[in-house]
Design a protein around this motif. Structure first.
Motif, PDB file in Angstrom:
ATOM      1  N   ARG A 159       9.369  15.027  -2.369  1.00  0.00           N
ATOM      2  CA  ARG A 159       8.931  13.674  -2.026  1.00  0.00           C
ATOM      3  C   ARG A 159       7.717  13.744  -1.104  1.00  0.00           C
ATOM      4  O   ARG A 159       7.636  14.594  -0.221  1.00  0.00           O
ATOM      5  CB  ARG A 159      10.078  12.922  -1.341  1.00  0.00           C
ATOM      6  N   TYR A 160       6.791  12.804  -1.331  1.00  0.00           N
ATOM      7  CA  TYR A 160       5.602  12.691  -0.494  1.00  0.00           C
ATOM      8  C   TYR A 160       5.553  11.280   0.073  1.00  0.00           C
ATOM      9  O   TYR A 160       5.610  10.304  -0.677  1.00  0.00           O
ATOM     10  CB  TYR A 160       4.337  12.983  -1.310  1.00  0.00           C
ATOM     11  N   CYS A 202       6.319   8.123  -2.146  1.00  0.00           N
ATOM     12  CA  CYS A 202       6.968   7.006  -1.449  1.00  0.00           C
ATOM     13  C   CYS A 202       5.961   6.282  -0.559  1.00  0.00           C
ATOM     14  O   CYS A 202       5.424   6.861   0.386  1.00  0.00           O
ATOM     15  CB  CYS A 202       8.128   7.533  -0.611  1.00  0.00           C
ATOM     16  N   PHE A 203       5.699   5.009  -0.867  1.00  0.00           N
ATOM     17  CA  PHE A 203       4.810   4.183  -0.062  1.00  0.00           C
ATOM     18  C   PHE A 203       5.642   3.457   0.992  1.00  0.00           C
ATOM     19  O   PHE A 203       6.518   2.648   0.659  1.00  0.00           O
ATOM     20  CB  PHE A 203       4.066   3.180  -0.940  1.00  0.00           C
ATOM     21  N   LEU A 204       5.360   3.757   2.248  1.00  0.00           N
ATOM     22  CA  LEU A 204       6.146   3.219   3.353  1.00  0.00           C
ATOM     23  C   LEU A 204       5.359   2.160   4.108  1.00  0.00           C
ATOM     24  O   LEU A 204       4.156   2.297   4.327  1.00  0.00           O
ATOM     25  CB  LEU A 204       6.525   4.337   4.326  1.00  0.00           C
ATOM     26  N   LYS A 206       9.909  -0.140   1.315  1.00  0.00           N
ATOM     27  CA  LYS A 206       9.640   1.206   0.825  1.00  0.00           C
ATOM     28  C   LYS A 206       9.595   1.136  -0.697  1.00  0.00           C
ATOM     29  O   LYS A 206      10.480   0.565  -1.325  1.00  0.00           O
ATOM     30  CB  LYS A 206      10.732   2.167   1.277  1.00  0.00           C
ATOM     31  N   LYS A 207       8.549   1.687  -1.273  1.00  0.00           N
ATOM     32  CA  LYS A 207       8.412   1.665  -2.723  1.00  0.00           C
ATOM     33  C   LYS A 207       8.236   3.087  -3.238  1.00  0.00           C
ATOM     34  O   LYS A 207       7.301   3.787  -2.839  1.00  0.00           O
ATOM     35  CB  LYS A 207       7.220   0.810  -3.154  1.00  0.00           C
ATOM     36  N   ASN A 208       9.132   3.506  -4.121  1.00  0.00           N
ATOM     37  CA  ASN A 208       9.054   4.836  -4.701  1.00  0.00           C
ATOM     38  C   ASN A 208       8.355   4.794  -6.048  1.00  0.00           C
ATOM     39  O   ASN A 208       8.668   3.973  -6.904  1.00  0.00           O
ATOM     40  CB  ASN A 208      10.453   5.423  -4.893  1.00  0.00           C
TER      41      ASN A 208
END
Length: 214
Positions: free
Chosen positions: A78-79, A152-154, A159-161
């Motif tokens: 995960r990034y 993963c946009f935080l 949070k959107k994967n």
């Protein structure tokens, strides 16, 4: 340029709707060819503008991405990507943080995803190969020793994967593909040139991607 890009996109959609209505309702239906041809011309102009606009951001962040791909080690499951400031995105690579300046770019998450696809390509492909193989959706799970990889946009509220590797296969949509291809302008060169170009043997690297060297 950003405003022009949106205006052309809206005009293309309007011309598409007009051509459909003309084909369905006008007599003769052939009148619909006029807005349809206008839409095609507008679409070509939109793609060319998008390519040139995107390349500004490839070049703007070239120093950072070249530094990353010289120093990164290993593929993660995960990034995490956060918007540290308006239009400034930070991606964590273990102990390295990549800082991207995407201020003004309309498709920021797609740009980040395209960068991550490059990362998977550098890690899974041999050092040299056919040009076109760099842009294919393909199974690489056995080479990366991973089944799924998430971007993963935080943010403070959500949070959107985004899955960039699913069941061992690289995943990306048309917009990400266009951002990848934009550096080489393959959507606007002649077919014969493209046919020869895609078979060329190149050395995969960020320097090659950004500058066509290698």
């Amino acid at each position: 340029m950003k405003t022009m890009l949106w205006l052309l996109t809206i005009a293309d959609i309007g011309l598409l709707i007009a051509s459909i209505l003309c084909f369905a309702l006008c007599s003769p239906a052939a009148i619909g060819i006029v807005p349809f041809l206008a839409m095609l011309i507008g679409l070509i102009a939109t793609v060319i503008l998008f390519i040139n606009y995107t390349n500004r951001y490839h070049d703007r962040n070239a120093e950072q991405t070249l530094d990353l791909f010289r120093s990164w080690r290993g593929i993660q499951d995960r990034y995490d990507c956060t918007e540290a400031e308006a239009g400034i995105f930070e991606i964590k690579f273990n102990d390295y943080v990549l800082r991207l300046n995407l201020v003004g770019y309309p498709f920021k998450k797609a740009f980040v995803a395209a960068l991550m696809i490059r990362l998977l390509n550098y890690a899974s492909l041999p050092k040299k190969g056919r040009f076109i193989d760099f842009f294919k959706r393909r199974f690489v799970g056995d080479k990366l020793k991973k089944d799924d990889i998430y971007l993963c946009f935080l943010s403070a509220h959500r949070k959107k994967n985004t899955t960039i590797l699913r069941r061992g296969k690289i995943r990306f949509g048309f917009l990400v593909e266009l951002i990848l291809f934009s550096k080489f302008r393959l959507f606007v060169i002649g077919y014969n040139d493209y046919y020869l170009y895609k078979k060329a043997i190149v050395t995969y690297s960020e320097k090659w991607f950004l500058r066509g060297e290698g």
